[in-house]
Scaffold this motif. Structure first.
Motif, PDB file in Angstrom:
ATOM      1  N   ALA A 110     -12.350  15.641  39.244  1.00  0.00           N
ATOM      2  CA  ALA A 110     -12.741  16.847  40.508  1.00  0.00           C
ATOM      3  C   ALA A 110     -13.458  17.944  40.429  1.00  0.00           C
ATOM      4  CB  ALA A 110     -11.373  16.948  41.412  1.00  0.00           C
ATOM      5  N   LEU A 111     -13.075  18.970  39.397  1.00  0.00           N
ATOM      6  CA  LEU A 111     -13.804  19.863  38.533  1.00  0.00           C
ATOM      7  C   LEU A 111     -14.744  19.669  38.812  1.00  0.00           C
ATOM      8  CD1 LEU A 111     -13.379  22.512  37.558  1.00  0.00           C
ATOM      9  CD2 LEU A 111     -13.260  21.688  35.568  1.00  0.00           C
ATOM     10  N   ALA A 112     -15.515  18.632  37.665  1.00  0.00           N
ATOM     11  CA  ALA A 112     -16.973  18.331  37.875  1.00  0.00           C
ATOM     12  C   ALA A 112     -17.886  18.435  38.923  1.00  0.00           C
ATOM     13  CB  ALA A 112     -17.069  17.296  37.625  1.00  0.00           C
TER      14      ALA A 112
ATOM     15  N   LEU B 167      -4.006   3.470  45.438  1.00  0.00           N
ATOM     16  CA  LEU B 167      -5.337   4.349  45.394  1.00  0.00           C
ATOM     17  C   LEU B 167      -4.724   5.933  45.495  1.00  0.00           C
ATOM     18  CD1 LEU B 167      -7.934   5.068  45.860  1.00  0.00           C
ATOM     19  CD2 LEU B 167      -7.666   5.052  48.681  1.00  0.00           C
ATOM     20  N   GLY B 168      -3.496   5.982  46.143  1.00  0.00           N
ATOM     21  CA  GLY B 168      -3.022   7.412  45.832  1.00  0.00           C
ATOM     22  C   GLY B 168      -2.184   7.774  44.102  1.00  0.00           C
ATOM     23  N   ALA B 169      -2.006   7.215  44.095  1.00  0.00           N
ATOM     24  CA  ALA B 169      -1.300   7.534  42.575  1.00  0.00           C
ATOM     25  C   ALA B 169      -2.865   7.151  41.483  1.00  0.00           C
ATOM     26  CB  ALA B 169      -0.700   5.987  42.204  1.00  0.00           C
ATOM     27  N   ALA B 170      -3.558   6.140  41.968  1.00  0.00           N
ATOM     28  CA  ALA B 170      -5.605   6.372  40.758  1.00  0.00           C
ATOM     29  C   ALA B 170      -5.765   7.843  40.982  1.00  0.00           C
ATOM     30  CB  ALA B 170      -6.148   5.671  41.743  1.00  0.00           C
ATOM     31  N   PHE B 171      -4.743   8.572  42.285  1.00  0.00           N
ATOM     32  CA  PHE B 171      -5.490  10.260  42.145  1.00  0.00           C
ATOM     33  C   PHE B 171      -4.752  11.253  41.083  1.00  0.00           C
ATOM     34  CE2 PHE B 171      -7.573   8.833  45.822  1.00  0.00           C
ATOM     35  CZ  PHE B 171      -8.999   9.380  45.823  1.00  0.00           C
ATOM     36  N   VAL B 172      -4.156  10.931  40.550  1.00  0.00           N
ATOM     37  CA  VAL B 172      -2.838  11.509  39.704  1.00  0.00           C
ATOM     38  C   VAL B 172      -2.995  10.771  37.970  1.00  0.00           C
ATOM     39  CG1 VAL B 172      -0.594  12.087  39.173  1.00  0.00           C
ATOM     40  CG2 VAL B 172      -1.096  11.254  41.330  1.00  0.00           C
ATOM     41  N   GLY B 173      -3.782  12.246  37.484  1.00  0.00           N
ATOM     42  CA  GLY B 173      -3.898  11.805  35.929  1.00  0.00           C
ATOM     43  C   GLY B 173      -5.159  12.536  35.833  1.00  0.00           C
ATOM     44  N   ILE B 174      -5.701  13.091  33.965  1.00  0.00           N
ATOM     45  CA  ILE B 174      -6.195  13.885  33.800  1.00  0.00           C
ATOM     46  C   ILE B 174      -7.755  13.139  34.032  1.00  0.00           C
ATOM     47  CG2 ILE B 174      -7.050  14.315  31.663  1.00  0.00           C
ATOM     48  CD1 ILE B 174      -4.703  14.318  30.287  1.00  0.00           C
ATOM     49  N   THR B 175      -8.131  12.129  33.979  1.00  0.00           N
ATOM     50  CA  THR B 175      -9.862  11.775  34.315  1.00  0.00           C
ATOM     51  C   THR B 175      -9.898  12.031  35.893  1.00  0.00           C
ATOM     52  OG1 THR B 175      -9.264   9.531  32.766  1.00  0.00           O
ATOM     53  CG2 THR B 175     -11.279   9.701  34.877  1.00  0.00           C
TER      54      THR B 175
ATOM     55  N   GLY C 109      -9.374  14.745  27.297  1.00  0.00           N
ATOM     56  CA  GLY C 109      -9.020  15.798  28.497  1.00  0.00           C
ATOM     57  C   GLY C 109      -9.908  16.890  28.235  1.00  0.00           C
ATOM     58  N   ILE C 110     -10.222  17.336  26.622  1.00  0.00           N
ATOM     59  CA  ILE C 110     -10.703  18.845  26.499  1.00  0.00           C
ATOM     60  C   ILE C 110     -12.521  18.499  26.243  1.00  0.00           C
ATOM     61  CG2 ILE C 110     -11.442  20.821  24.579  1.00  0.00           C
ATOM     62  CD1 ILE C 110      -8.833  19.824  23.566  1.00  0.00           C
ATOM     63  N   PHE C 111     -12.456  17.171  26.038  1.00  0.00           N
ATOM     64  CA  PHE C 111     -14.405  16.768  26.121  1.00  0.00           C
ATOM     65  C   PHE C 111     -14.757  16.702  27.273  1.00  0.00           C
ATOM     66  CE2 PHE C 111     -13.838  15.805  21.814  1.00  0.00           C
ATOM     67  CZ  PHE C 111     -15.111  16.144  21.452  1.00  0.00           C
ATOM     68  N   GLY C 112     -13.572  16.133  28.166  1.00  0.00           N
ATOM     69  CA  GLY C 112     -14.561  15.429  29.296  1.00  0.00           C
ATOM     70  C   GLY C 112     -14.327  17.604  30.767  1.00  0.00           C
ATOM     71  N   LEU C 113     -13.444  17.914  30.507  1.00  0.00           N
ATOM     72  CA  LEU C 113     -13.891  19.679  30.434  1.00  0.00           C
ATOM     73  C   LEU C 113     -14.754  20.063  30.677  1.00  0.00           C
ATOM     74  CD1 LEU C 113      -9.970  21.243  30.050  1.00  0.00           C
ATOM     75  CD2 LEU C 113     -10.739  20.921  32.539  1.00  0.00           C
ATOM     76  N   LEU C 114     -15.159  20.241  29.208  1.00  0.00           N
ATOM     77  CA  LEU C 114     -16.987  20.759  28.716  1.00  0.00           C
ATOM     78  C   LEU C 114     -17.410  20.134  29.821  1.00  0.00           C
ATOM     79  CD1 LEU C 114     -16.014  20.577  24.339  1.00  0.00           C
ATOM     80  CD2 LEU C 114     -15.872  22.066  26.321  1.00  0.00           C
ATOM     81  N   PHE C 115     -17.708  18.550  29.770  1.00  0.00           N
ATOM     82  CA  PHE C 115     -18.377  18.541  30.623  1.00  0.00           C
ATOM     83  C   PHE C 115     -19.374  18.507  31.632  1.00  0.00           C
ATOM     84  CE2 PHE C 115     -18.058  14.251  27.571  1.00  0.00           C
ATOM     85  CZ  PHE C 115     -19.266  14.675  26.795  1.00  0.00           C
ATOM     86  N   ALA C 116     -17.404  18.822  32.492  1.00  0.00           N
ATOM     87  CA  ALA C 116     -17.159  19.717  33.517  1.00  0.00           C
ATOM     88  C   ALA C 116     -18.042  20.500  34.365  1.00  0.00           C
ATOM     89  CB  ALA C 116     -15.944  19.077  34.062  1.00  0.00           C
ATOM     90  N   ALA C 117     -17.267  21.661  33.029  1.00  0.00           N
ATOM     91  CA  ALA C 117     -18.132  22.441  33.269  1.00  0.00           C
ATOM     92  C   ALA C 117     -19.434  22.876  32.958  1.00  0.00           C
ATOM     93  CB  ALA C 117     -17.465  23.966  32.344  1.00  0.00           C
ATOM     94  N   ALA C 118     -20.371  21.954  32.444  1.00  0.00           N
ATOM     95  CA  ALA C 118     -21.398  21.646  31.755  1.00  0.00           C
ATOM     96  C   ALA C 118     -22.084  21.512  33.866  1.00  0.00           C
ATOM     97  CB  ALA C 118     -21.434  20.456  30.969  1.00  0.00           C
TER      98      ALA C 118
ATOM     99  N   GLY D 230     -14.902  12.913  49.450  1.00  0.00           N
ATOM    100  CA  GLY D 230     -15.104  11.891  49.461  1.00  0.00           C
ATOM    101  C   GLY D 230     -16.033  11.193  48.248  1.00  0.00           C
ATOM    102  N   GLU D 231     -16.815  12.151  47.453  1.00  0.00           N
ATOM    103  CA  GLU D 231     -17.566  11.449  46.599  1.00  0.00           C
ATOM    104  C   GLU D 231     -16.590  10.744  45.031  1.00  0.00           C
ATOM    105  OE1 GLU D 231     -20.345  10.165  46.137  1.00  0.00           O
ATOM    106  OE2 GLU D 231     -21.649  11.373  47.468  1.00  0.00           O
ATOM    107  N   LEU D 232     -15.542  12.315  45.536  1.00  0.00           N
ATOM    108  CA  LEU D 232     -13.957  11.911  44.331  1.00  0.00           C
ATOM    109  C   LEU D 232     -13.929  10.149  44.809  1.00  0.00           C
ATOM    110  CD1 LEU D 232     -12.747  12.683  41.862  1.00  0.00           C
ATOM    111  CD2 LEU D 232     -11.395  13.885  43.683  1.00  0.00           C
TER     112      LEU D 232
END
Length: 639
Positions: free
Chosen positions: A113-115, A100-108, A29-38, A140-142
């Motif tokens: 979504a932040l990116a 599909l609705g449950a797939a949106f619950v997670g760190i990834t 999650g930390i690395f993902g947040l860094l990539f999203a921020a970038a 829609g892309e998400l």
């Protein structure tokens, strides 16, 4: 139904966030947040050439899409699978919408979504109307990437059950690893090219815009230019694509269980009655070779190191650099250790055959010989061929000092890790249709990658001293030293693994059947609680292992060797950017700190083991007292 499945997934995640799994989720999650921020930061870069920023953002979004496509190769199956609800009278399409609705619950999903907010920040520079268009486009892309990931996972399950499909899966998995470790080369190429000033070529830009992950960018740019027909076309096309993916996914959920793939071998092969292939060790060796050839999961395991080494060595050729070509063979031998570190778990409860026949030592030796027969010729051939191709004659002593030690050390480490640090997974005869659902050995693979470098230390020391002292005899002595180290480690670690397999074979069998240790299972049965490492200790331990690995090897030993031999390779080695007088103190300090962090991680592990052993002893004593037994009598019997 979606609400029920979302609550179910949250409960599963909450109860499974423990131990090493929680640490890896937090780290990811930390690395993902860094990539999203970038990704968001990219939209604020001031680029004079119009259209370049949109092309760069489209290129980054393609990378996010590819990450979701190949993500199942890394993370395995979803938390909620369709087979969990196979007996419920739920229509497949309704189940698909709920999952599909449950797939949106997670760190990834949260990180992605932040990116994807980068599309809104990109559009905000162009006005209010493009920003309003960016909101449904980003949403829609998400949805598109999440659905694409589910469909890709189902398709991987269909493909990977054959030998060819398993090899393709291994290629994709290795490509994902190389992209994650060497993707910075692409960034460097973009920075030092004329792309930022002249823009992408017309063909490249058009190709990027035709990829569905870029349709949000297309809609925003079209709104900025007032082309509303193109805006509607991009958004409508994205909606249609989402609907088609949902229908395909629903169809895969309703697919009846397929018969298992059967890869047949040759028949009527005579059994050797003499020579090296006779006896129990020869039988185990032949069985292992057939397993490597016939089992799709083993095929993937064998493909990943080879493709990873080839891509790692060939990628610098895009810069016309041949520096890594001689190291393709050693790279295969090194990464094979991380790939084949869980052999007994892959065989599952078939271990009972080895235990009942008393052939533990022969089984271990047969697996070692099969490992060497598989990866040895490939490593040697790549080392010779690619070194000749590179034209670097200085590399021959280094190759001779690394390949034998890596192969022999690997042959010992894979059997020892398979016994001492086995990770239970789906049993071989109950393996799901999708072979991607396997034991999670991420932690073991990460540790073994760095431990696998230790066997080459004596031989490389001789080569480095020979270079520094200009002694050709000492430089070429690395080869014999490497061979001797290889034989010693393979024999010693194999003997240790055989003894442990004899002593704890029954416990391993129980772990593979139940997923927990026998002692832990008895303690849990006595008080109804599950004994495990705390989240805090697991997170701290993971940070110790990761930080120690980074400081000890890439920031310590590697730049130290480069400084001693006079190689001016900067890359991401901090010491290579500092003045020359700091070339030795900085990596030496990194080595000391890395060793300290490793020691802290080991001490933390043993401390938790001691706490667990004490709790198990107390629970066993309470159980004996409750049953009216004599604890001291039972302790004497156990001794």
């Amino acid at each position: 139904m979606a609400g029920v499945l979302i609550r179910m997934k949250l409960a599963i995640i909450r109860n499974s966030m423990s131990g090493g799994k929680a640490a890896w989720m937090v780290t990811g999650g930390i690395f993902g947040l860094l990539f999203a921020a970038a990704t968001i930061w990219l939209t604020f870069v001031d680029i004079a050439e119009p259209g370049v920023l949109g092309d760069l953002l489209a290129c980054v979004w393609v990378t996010w899409m590819l990450g979701w496509v190949v993500g199942p190769l890394w993370g395995g199956s979803a938390v909620l699978r369709a087979d969990h609800f196979a007996l419920l009278p739920v229509p497949r399409r309704k189940l698909a919408v709920g999952l599909l609705g449950a797939a949106f619950v997670g760190i990834t999903t949260a990180v992605t979504a932040l990116a994807f907010l980068s599309l809104i920040t990109y559009a905000a520079h162009r006005g209010v109307v493009p920003a309003l268009i960016a909101v449904p486009a980003a949403a829609g892309e998400l949805v598109f990437v999440v659905l694409l990931s589910r469909v890709a996972y189902a398709l991987f399950g269909f493909v990977a059950t054959s030998r060819v499909g398993a090899a393709i899966t291994g290629v994709l998995f290795a490509a994902m690893i190389v992209l994650s470790q060497s993707g910075w080369m692409v960034i460097v190429a973009v920075i030092y090219s004329d792309v930022l000033s002249t823009g992408f070529s017309s063909t490249c830009s058009t190709t990027l815009r035709w990829i569905p992950s870029s349709w949000g960018v297309v809609a925003v740019d079209a709104a900025d230019h007032g082309d509303w027909l193109l805006v509607l076309g991009a958004l409508a096309g994205l909606a249609v694509l989402i609907g088609l993916l949902l229908l395909i996914w629903a169809a895969t959920l309703g697919t009846p269980r397929r018969s298992r793939v059967t890869i047949r071998g040759t028949s009527h092969v005579p059994v050797p009655t003499g020579g090296p292939f006779a006896g129990p060790t020869g039988a185990a060796f032949r069985k292992e070779l057939r397993t490597w050839w016939r089992d799709p999961q083993r095929t993937t395991t064998a493909t990943v190191p080879i493709v990873w080494a080839l891509l790692t060595a060939l990628l610098p050729l895009t810069f016309d650099a041949k520096a890594l070509l001689p190291w393709a063979g050693p790279a295969v031998a090194l990464f094979a250790i991380t790939s084949a570190c869980n052999l007994y778990s892959q065989d599952g409860t078939a271990l009972w055959q080895t235990i009942t026949t008393g052939t533990q030592r022969a089984d271990v030796r047969g697996r070692q010989w099969a490992y060497l027969a598989l990866f040895g010729p490939i490593s040697i051939a790549l080392s010779i061929g690619f070194t000749i191709w590179s034209g670097y004659t200085w590399a021959w002593p280094w190759i001779a000092a690394t390949v034998p030690a890596l192969l022999g050390g690997g042959a010992g480490l894979i059997v020892y890790a398979s016994v001492a640090a086995m990770v239970p997974g789906p049993d071989a005869h109950k393996r799901p249709d999708n072979p991607l659902e396997h034991a999670d050995t991420t932690g073991q693979s990460h540790v073994l990658f760095w431990i696998g470098l230790i066997p080459v230390a004596p031989a490389l020391t001789a080569v480095i001293l020979g270079d520094r002292l200009d002694l050709p005899v000492l430089r070429w002595a690395g080869g014999p030293i490497s061979l001797a180290t290889s034989i010693a480690l393979a024999w010693w670690l194999g003997s240790v693994a055989a003894r442990q397999l004899t002593a704890k074979g029954a416990d391993m069998l129980h772990i593979m059947r139940t997923g927990r240790n026998t002692a832990a299972g008895r303690a849990a049965a006595s008080d109804g609680t599950k004994i495990e490492i705390s989240k805090r200790d697991a997170t701290i331990g993971a940070l110790y292992w990761v930080g120690g690995s980074i400081l000890l090897f890439p920031q310590g030993l590697v730049p130290l060797v480069f400084t001693l031999i006079g190689t001016d390779v900067k890359s991401w080695f901090l010491a290579m950017y500092l003045p020359r007088e700091w070339g030795l103190p900085v990596p030496a300090s990194s080595i000391l700190i890395g060793i300290f962090l490793y020691a802290q991680a080991i001490l933390l592990t043993f401390r938790n083991k001691n706490i667990r052993a004490q709790r198990e002893a107390v629970a066993a004593r309470e159980r004996d007292e409750a049953a009216g037994g004599d604890p001291e009598h039972h302790e004497l019997e156990s001794v």
